[in-house]
Design an enzyme around this catalytic site. Structure first.
Site, PDB file in Angstrom:
ATOM      1  N   PRO A 186      -8.615   3.581  -1.812  1.00 48.29           N
ATOM      2  CA  PRO A 186      -9.446   2.376  -1.679  1.00 48.29           C
ATOM      3  C   PRO A 186      -8.604   1.111  -1.472  1.00 48.29           C
ATOM      4  CG  PRO A 186     -10.256   3.747  -3.464  1.00 48.29           C
ATOM      5  CD  PRO A 186      -8.927   4.316  -3.059  1.00 48.29           C
ATOM      6  N   TYR A 187      -7.478   1.035  -2.160  1.00 47.41           N
ATOM      7  CA  TYR A 187      -6.581  -0.116  -2.003  1.00 47.41           C
ATOM      8  C   TYR A 187      -6.022  -0.170  -0.588  1.00 47.41           C
ATOM      9  CZ  TYR A 187      -2.259  -2.841  -2.617  1.00 47.41           C
ATOM     10  OH  TYR A 187      -1.242  -3.753  -2.479  1.00 47.41           O
ATOM     11  N   TYR A 188      -5.586   0.972  -0.078  1.00 46.69           N
ATOM     12  CA  TYR A 188      -5.043   1.001   1.274  1.00 46.69           C
ATOM     13  C   TYR A 188      -6.110   0.678   2.318  1.00 46.69           C
ATOM     14  CZ  TYR A 188      -0.177   2.280   0.761  1.00 46.69           C
ATOM     15  OH  TYR A 188       1.169   2.238   0.507  1.00 46.69           O
TER      16      TYR A 188
END
Length: 214
Positions: free
Chosen positions: A128-130
């Site tokens: 999700p961060y990427y």
């Protein structure tokens, strides 16, 4: 040059604020999210603005007003859920781009993540961060701002070495946060970094030389 550092209370942000504050060429403005952080920077004689990245574009623009460049190094942090990653690392970043344009600021440096531009190389444990970083970077590329996207490897709290590898595509690696801040500092006035993105890890090249060769 007056530089607004969004996420100034973070570890990269603090290193960068110190570099800018000690320089004769820059005046930093710490963009922070709570009153305690605001007072801390003000007590050090550093201009500060209280900004909520989940607020409106207009509110963010007010916090940036009067500066010449924006460095976005804010993040939701590793202890929050995917909802905050979406609201801060993606939407907060995009709103800051919109706010910069509204405030008449055209220089924007984004701190992203190593290989965020290549989906096949994302860290799957941080997907999700990427994804947030990937699409925030895409929006910055489309924004019309004079951007630089710096994609550091795994972030370390070790003392910086002052030496890095910087290139459009690099394999996995890590880097002290202090060295990331120095690379941001060097990029601010290097015109050939404008409208460019690059990966950044620890290496053998002095930071200023590595940035000049991007």
């Amino acid at each position: 040059m007056k530089v607004a550092v969004v996420g100034a209370n973070g570890q990269i942000g603090k290193h960068l604020i110190d570099l800018l504050h000690d320089s004769k060429d820059f005046t930093p403005r710490a963009i922070v999210r709570n009153e305690e952080q605001l007072r801390s920077f003000q007590n050090e004689g550093i201009q500060s603005s209280l900004v909520d990245l989940e607020g409106t574009v207009e509110e963010i623009a007010n916090g940036l007003d009067g500066t010449d460049a924006v460095v976005f190094t804010a993040g939701s942090g590793g202890h929050t859920g995917s909802d905050k990653t979406l609201l801060v690392d993606l939407d907060g970043a995009v709103k800051t781009m919109e706010a910069a344009k509204q405030a008449g600021i055209d220089r924007f440096i984004m701190v992203s993540a190593l290989q965020a531009h290549n989906r096949e190389n994302w860290n799957l444990s941080l997907k999700p961060y990427y994804a947030a970083k990937h699409f925030a970077d895409k929006e910055l590329e489309r924004s019309g701002l004079n951007y630089t996207i710096i994609r550091p490897g795994g972030l370390l709290n070790e003392t910086g070495t002052g030496k890095v590898f910087a290139a459009e595509n690099l394999s996995r690696g890590s880097i002290p946060r202090e060295d990331v801040a120095k690379a941001i500092y060097s990029s601010l006035t290097e015109e050939h970094t404008v409208n460019r993105g690059f990966d950044l890890i620890s290496g053998n090249d002095p930071i200023e030389e590595a940035i000049k060769r991007i």
